[in-house]
Design an enzyme around this catalytic site. Structure first.
Site, PDB file in Angstrom:
ATOM      1  N   ASP A   1      -5.347  35.987 -30.395  1.00  0.00           N
ATOM      2  CA  ASP A   1      -6.501  36.909 -30.363  1.00  0.00           C
ATOM      3  C   ASP A   1      -7.163  36.931 -31.745  1.00  0.00           C
ATOM      4  O   ASP A   1      -6.643  36.338 -32.708  1.00  0.00           O
ATOM      5  CB  ASP A   1      -6.069  38.317 -29.922  1.00  0.00           C
ATOM      6  CG  ASP A   1      -7.162  38.979 -29.072  1.00  0.00           C
ATOM      7  OD1 ASP A   1      -8.338  38.889 -29.468  1.00  0.00           O
ATOM      8  OD2 ASP A   1      -6.844  39.565 -28.036  1.00  0.00           O
TER       9      ASP A   1
ATOM     10  N   ARG B   1      -7.879  39.048 -17.365  1.00  0.00           N
ATOM     11  CA  ARG B   1      -9.110  39.843 -17.484  1.00  0.00           C
ATOM     12  C   ARG B   1      -9.938  39.391 -18.694  1.00  0.00           C
ATOM     13  O   ARG B   1     -10.441  40.204 -19.456  1.00  0.00           O
ATOM     14  CB  ARG B   1      -8.765  41.338 -17.574  1.00  0.00           C
ATOM     15  CG  ARG B   1      -7.990  41.788 -16.335  1.00  0.00           C
ATOM     16  CD  ARG B   1      -7.463  43.173 -16.458  1.00  0.00           C
ATOM     17  NE  ARG B   1      -8.502  44.145 -16.214  1.00  0.00           N
ATOM     18  CZ  ARG B   1      -8.677  45.230 -16.952  1.00  0.00           C
ATOM     19  NH1 ARG B   1      -7.921  45.468 -17.988  1.00  0.00           N
ATOM     20  NH2 ARG B   1      -9.634  46.068 -16.667  1.00  0.00           N
TER      21      ARG B   1
ATOM     22  N   GLY C   1      -7.098  33.851 -34.114  1.00  0.00           N
ATOM     23  CA  GLY C   1      -8.172  32.872 -33.953  1.00  0.00           C
ATOM     24  C   GLY C   1      -9.174  33.340 -32.916  1.00  0.00           C
ATOM     25  O   GLY C   1      -8.943  34.331 -32.221  1.00  0.00           O
ATOM     26  N   ASP C   2     -10.285  32.601 -32.842  1.00  0.00           N
ATOM     27  CA  ASP C   2     -11.341  32.903 -31.881  1.00  0.00           C
ATOM     28  C   ASP C   2     -11.249  31.853 -30.773  1.00  0.00           C
ATOM     29  O   ASP C   2     -11.391  30.653 -31.047  1.00  0.00           O
ATOM     30  CB  ASP C   2     -12.690  32.814 -32.618  1.00  0.00           C
ATOM     31  CG  ASP C   2     -13.862  33.102 -31.707  1.00  0.00           C
ATOM     32  OD1 ASP C   2     -13.748  32.831 -30.488  1.00  0.00           O
ATOM     33  OD2 ASP C   2     -14.900  33.579 -32.208  1.00  0.00           O
ATOM     34  N   PHE C   3     -11.036  32.287 -29.542  1.00  0.00           N
ATOM     35  CA  PHE C   3     -10.781  31.280 -28.493  1.00  0.00           C
ATOM     36  C   PHE C   3     -11.994  30.428 -28.140  1.00  0.00           C
ATOM     37  O   PHE C   3     -11.859  29.433 -27.454  1.00  0.00           O
ATOM     38  CB  PHE C   3     -10.088  31.868 -27.252  1.00  0.00           C
ATOM     39  CG  PHE C   3     -10.734  33.056 -26.584  1.00  0.00           C
ATOM     40  CD1 PHE C   3     -12.009  32.989 -26.058  1.00  0.00           C
ATOM     41  CD2 PHE C   3     -10.014  34.238 -26.448  1.00  0.00           C
ATOM     42  CE1 PHE C   3     -12.579  34.068 -25.411  1.00  0.00           C
ATOM     43  CE2 PHE C   3     -10.571  35.345 -25.800  1.00  0.00           C
ATOM     44  CZ  PHE C   3     -11.868  35.250 -25.289  1.00  0.00           C
TER      45      PHE C   3
ATOM     46  N   ASP D   1       1.227  58.662  11.242  1.00  0.00           N
ATOM     47  CA  ASP D   1       2.345  57.891  10.703  1.00  0.00           C
ATOM     48  C   ASP D   1       2.647  56.734  11.646  1.00  0.00           C
ATOM     49  O   ASP D   1       2.799  56.935  12.850  1.00  0.00           O
ATOM     50  CB  ASP D   1       3.585  58.767  10.543  1.00  0.00           C
ATOM     51  CG  ASP D   1       4.656  58.024   9.760  1.00  0.00           C
ATOM     52  OD1 ASP D   1       4.390  57.677   8.600  1.00  0.00           O
ATOM     53  OD2 ASP D   1       5.734  57.755  10.327  1.00  0.00           O
TER      54      ASP D   1
HETATM   55  O1  LIG Z   1      -0.564  45.753  11.422  1.00  0.00           O
HETATM   56  C1  LIG Z   1      -0.543  46.711  10.630  1.00  0.00           C
HETATM   57  N1  LIG Z   1       0.442  47.638  10.644  1.00  0.00           N
HETATM   58  C2  LIG Z   1       0.455  48.694   9.794  1.00  0.00           C
HETATM   59  C3  LIG Z   1      -0.542  48.837   8.850  1.00  0.00           C
HETATM   60  C4  LIG Z   1      -0.570  49.969   7.851  1.00  0.00           C
HETATM   61  O2  LIG Z   1       0.745  50.399   7.589  1.00  0.00           O
HETATM   62  C5  LIG Z   1       0.709  51.727   7.040  1.00  0.00           C
HETATM   63  C6  LIG Z   1       1.784  52.533   7.706  1.00  0.00           C
HETATM   64  O3  LIG Z   1       2.317  53.443   6.806  1.00  0.00           O
HETATM   65  P1  LIG Z   1       2.159  55.019   6.971  1.00  0.00           P
HETATM   66  O4  LIG Z   1       1.936  55.382   8.377  1.00  0.00           O
HETATM   67  O5  LIG Z   1       3.302  55.639   6.261  1.00  0.00           O
HETATM   68  O6  LIG Z   1       0.814  55.320   6.188  1.00  0.00           O
HETATM   69  P2  LIG Z   1       0.447  55.128   4.659  1.00  0.00           P
HETATM   70  O7  LIG Z   1      -0.259  53.835   4.437  1.00  0.00           O
HETATM   71  O8  LIG Z   1       1.622  55.422   3.777  1.00  0.00           O
HETATM   72  O9  LIG Z   1      -0.646  56.241   4.443  1.00  0.00           O
HETATM   73  P3  LIG Z   1      -0.467  57.831   4.607  1.00  0.00           P
HETATM   74  O10 LIG Z   1      -1.093  58.406   3.362  1.00  0.00           O
HETATM   75  O11 LIG Z   1      -1.239  58.166   5.844  1.00  0.00           O
HETATM   76  O12 LIG Z   1       0.985  58.183   4.726  1.00  0.00           O
HETATM   77  C7  LIG Z   1      -0.680  52.260   7.364  1.00  0.00           C
HETATM   78  O13 LIG Z   1      -1.462  52.271   6.175  1.00  0.00           O
HETATM   79  C8  LIG Z   1      -1.262  51.234   8.320  1.00  0.00           C
HETATM   80  O14 LIG Z   1      -2.657  51.130   8.239  1.00  0.00           O
HETATM   81  C9  LIG Z   1      -1.569  47.867   8.827  1.00  0.00           C
HETATM   82  O15 LIG Z   1      -2.504  47.927   7.976  1.00  0.00           O
HETATM   83  N2  LIG Z   1      -1.545  46.848   9.727  1.00  0.00           N
END
Ligand SMILES: O=c1[nH]cc([C@@H]2O[C@H](COP(=O)(O)OP(=O)(O)OP(=O)(O)O)[C@@H](O)[C@H]2O)c(=O)[nH]1
Length: 621
Positions: free
Chosen positions: A482, A525, A508-510, A88
């Site tokens: 479309d 798309r 219509g046909d574009f 985290d």
């Molecule tokens: O410079 C950067 N700082 C941070 C990041 C990215 O930010 C997210 C942080 O979020 P978290 O830790 O909650 O992680 P999640 O993306 O939600 O994934 P989880 O499934 O592990 O909870 C993280 O993705 C960093 O990589 C960045 O990219 N650059």
């Protein structure tokens, strides 16, 4: 090659990364780690005030993410993982903890707080070792954190908003990605750069060394250096420390050690043999085997949709496989296996009472849900799957494979293939409607379109995007242009509501018919279906219909310029080969096409998922 030998210790283990972060996946796979990715469902909502330090909060969140995955996999999988890694990342500034912004305003608040100041980035990491005894999950957690300080330049309002509109801040802690555009905001970094990106690789390796090569008692009498990661040429020394074991902090008790017990001479030979085997054994190809199984998982998902399993389970009490089987005229033994796979994929919950839908299944797989992708699943099952079975021919011939599936020549992609019968046409439209509903809001809000009073959605199908445009801009009149057959059926998809008066359908046909006049043209798309010749033809028609100052909103999935990274877009391009006359293109390619047809000031916003939106302005010829 595995540079850090301790990573090699994990090659034969079932390692799971409990993270949806593509950055974490990339950092760890670049380091040679083999792992599966199972994103955690743990909601990051711990009470920050109850933690004495910000890193305490990050470590606990990381631990909860990993434990959630460990226990889910233990319940659903036959094999408990050996190790689950959770992480985290948070940013702290002025005593505040910043996580991922919830919207653009939130990103603005975060980035303006960071402007011109130094802040800390903490990543908490939890390594959860799992084992299963008597069907009970046992876990041992080791956790750590890393801090990096980052200083931002002063950011002007203009730069700030331009960065926010790039879409980059939204899934990043603190609202920036140092590894991409956000790097331009950064004046200095102290500490581990990868820690800011989301995973402190260096500290992680040191932690593994501590776990897998604990100091011997005699080492403890001397100062032990744990702040260095042993290099490759120290591998043998390391093996001596713990007998080459692959369990953390304990000696291996496998066949190699049994051989070693056969006497001193025998021990030397057995150990040598054992080391040789370890050194020559290639890494177990987990990822490769997962890729191989990918098509079976897809087919299981599509079959469950086709049999309407998720409809039978929606909002119902848990049901047994035999009950579902009897409702859909299937065998109980076959249904049980299908439902078990769906549960392992996280689409169903399995308990003693039976099977029930997960939130994902209720939201997207039941056919009557507001954001149902059921039609899209059926299109994949009934049409695209068959086309992909001829992928080899598509590659050899460089063209789509409708002629092979239908057993006849296909001159007009839509009339002869997708719309060849009312049934196939309706299925195609349902598929497009489901996908468009999911993405329309993001497309409509990617840019400020309030300066336009009329828009024409060229090839706008059921009008799902037109509806969101009308909702977002109450002064906008939107024409959906479309084919006549599409317009005839589109009424069935248009719910009544205040937007109805703003939306009109024109048939219509574009490629052949004049386009309705408008200040803003939308091609969502559409271009990816067509060859370069036809793209030029369509763009020149749009350009002719535009007055100077008119806008063109283009929505496609962009390939990266070198066609190396954007896996989702690359597979889409292969999909276009098999299905259509077109391909996906890069931002540079679209920019050239647009400029060639008199559209300039091209702005690009990456949307959630694989789509990108581009807005360009027609200049005087
Ligand atoms: O410079 C950067 N700082 C941070 C990041 C990215 O930010 C997210 C942080 O979020 P978290 O830790 O909650 O992680 P999640 O993306 O939600 O994934 P989880 O499934 O592990 O909870 C993280 O993705 C960093 O990589 C960045 O990219 N650059």
């Amino acid at each position: 090659m595995v540079l850090c030998p301790v990573i090699g210790k994990l090659l034969h283990k079932r390692v799971v990364l409990a993270s949806a972060s593509p950055r974490r996946q990339e950092i760890l796979s670049n380091a040679g780690l083999r792992f599966e990715v199972v994103p955690s469902k743990f909601k990051e909502k711990l009470d920050k005030a109850s933690f004495a330090t910000p890193y305490g909060y990050a470590m606990e969140t990381a631990k909860q993410k990993a434990l959630e995955v460990a226990s889910r996999m233990h319940q659903k999988d036959l094999r408990t993982p050996d190790m689950v890694i959770g992480a985290d990342t948070i940013v702290t500034v002025g005593g505040l903890i910043l996580e991922k912004p919830v919207d653009k305003q939130d990103a603005y608040r975060m980035l303006s707080r960071l402007s011109g100041k130094e802040h800390s980035v903490f990543t908490g990491v939890a390594i959860v070792h799992c084992s299963s005894k008597d069907r009970q999950l046992h876990t041992r957690v080791s956790e750590f954190y890393e801090e990096t300080t980052v200083k931002f330049s002063e950011l002007s309002e203009e730069l700030l908003w331009e960065y926010i509109h790039s879409g980059e801040p939204m899934d990043k802690a603190g609202g920036y990605g140092i590894q991409a555009l956000g790097g331009m905001l950064v004046e200095s970094v102290h500490g581990d750069f990868l820690n800011v990106v989301g995973f402190p690789l260096n500290h992680f390796c040191k932690q593994l060394v501590e776990l897998y090569y604990p100091p011997r008692p005699e080492d403890l009498r001397q100062p032990v250096q744990h702040d260095s990661i042993p290099a490759v040429d120290t591998f043998e020394d390391l093996s001596d420390v713990d007998g080459g074991g692959s369990e953390p902090a304990q000696r291996e008790t496998g066949s190699c050690d049994e051989k070693a017990e056969a006497g001193v001479a025998g021990q030397a030979t057995a150990e040598a043999e054992c080391h040789r085997t370890r050194a020559t054994l290639p890494p177990f190809p987990t990822r490769l085997l997962e890729l191989l199984d990918g098509f079976k998982l897809s087919k299981a998902l599509l079959t469950a949709c086709k049999l309407k399993v998720f409809d039978w389970l929606k909002d119902e009490a848990p049901q047994k496989a035999a009950d579902i089987a009897s409702k859909v005229d299937a065998s109980a033994c076959g249904m049980e296996r299908l439902l078990d796979v769906c549960a392992a994929m996280g689409l169903l919950e399995k308990t003693e009472q039976g099977y029930s839908n997960t939130e994902t299944a209720n939201l997207y797989l039941a056919s009557d849900s507001e954001y149902s992708l059921h039609g899209f699943m059926l299109q994949n099952n009934d049409i695209i799957w068959n086309l992909f079975t001829h992928l080899e021919f598509a590659i050899r011939e460089g063209r789509n494979q409708h002629h092979r599936v239908l057993g006849k020549k296909v001159d007009d992609l839509f009339q002869d293939a997708y719309y060849r019968s009312p049934e196939t046409q309706l299925r195609f439209m349902q598929a497009m409607h489901g996908v468009a509903k999911l993405t329309a809001r993001q497309v409509a809000t990617a840019f400020d379109l309030s300066r336009f009073s009329s828009a024409c959605d060229v090839g706008g199908c059921t009008g799902a995007l037109a509806r969101e445009l009308a909702r977002e801009y109450p002064g906008l009149q939107v024409t959906v242009f479309d084919l006549p057959d599409v317009v005839e059926l589109a009424v069935h998809f248009q719910p009544a509501g205040p937007q109805a008066a703003q939306i009109h359908f024109a048939a219509g046909d574009f490629f052949r018919d004049p386009l309705p006049s408008a200040e803003l043209y939308v091609l969502c798309r559409i271009l990816h279906d067509w060859s370069d010749d036809k793209v030029h033809k369509l763009l020149s028609k749009v350009a002719e219909s535009c007055k100077p100052g008119a806008g063109l909103l283009l929505v496609e999935t962009l390939l990266d310029e070198k066609k190396r990274e954007a896996q989702g877009s690359l597979i889409q391009s292969l999909n276009m080969l098999v299905q259509t006359e077109g391909r996906e293109r890069s931002r540079g390619e679209y920019q050239c096409l647009l400029e060639l047809h008199g559209f300039h000031q091209v702005q690009v916003v990456h949307l959630e998922g694989v789509l990108d939106a581009m807005l360009a302005t027609r200049v005087a010829p």
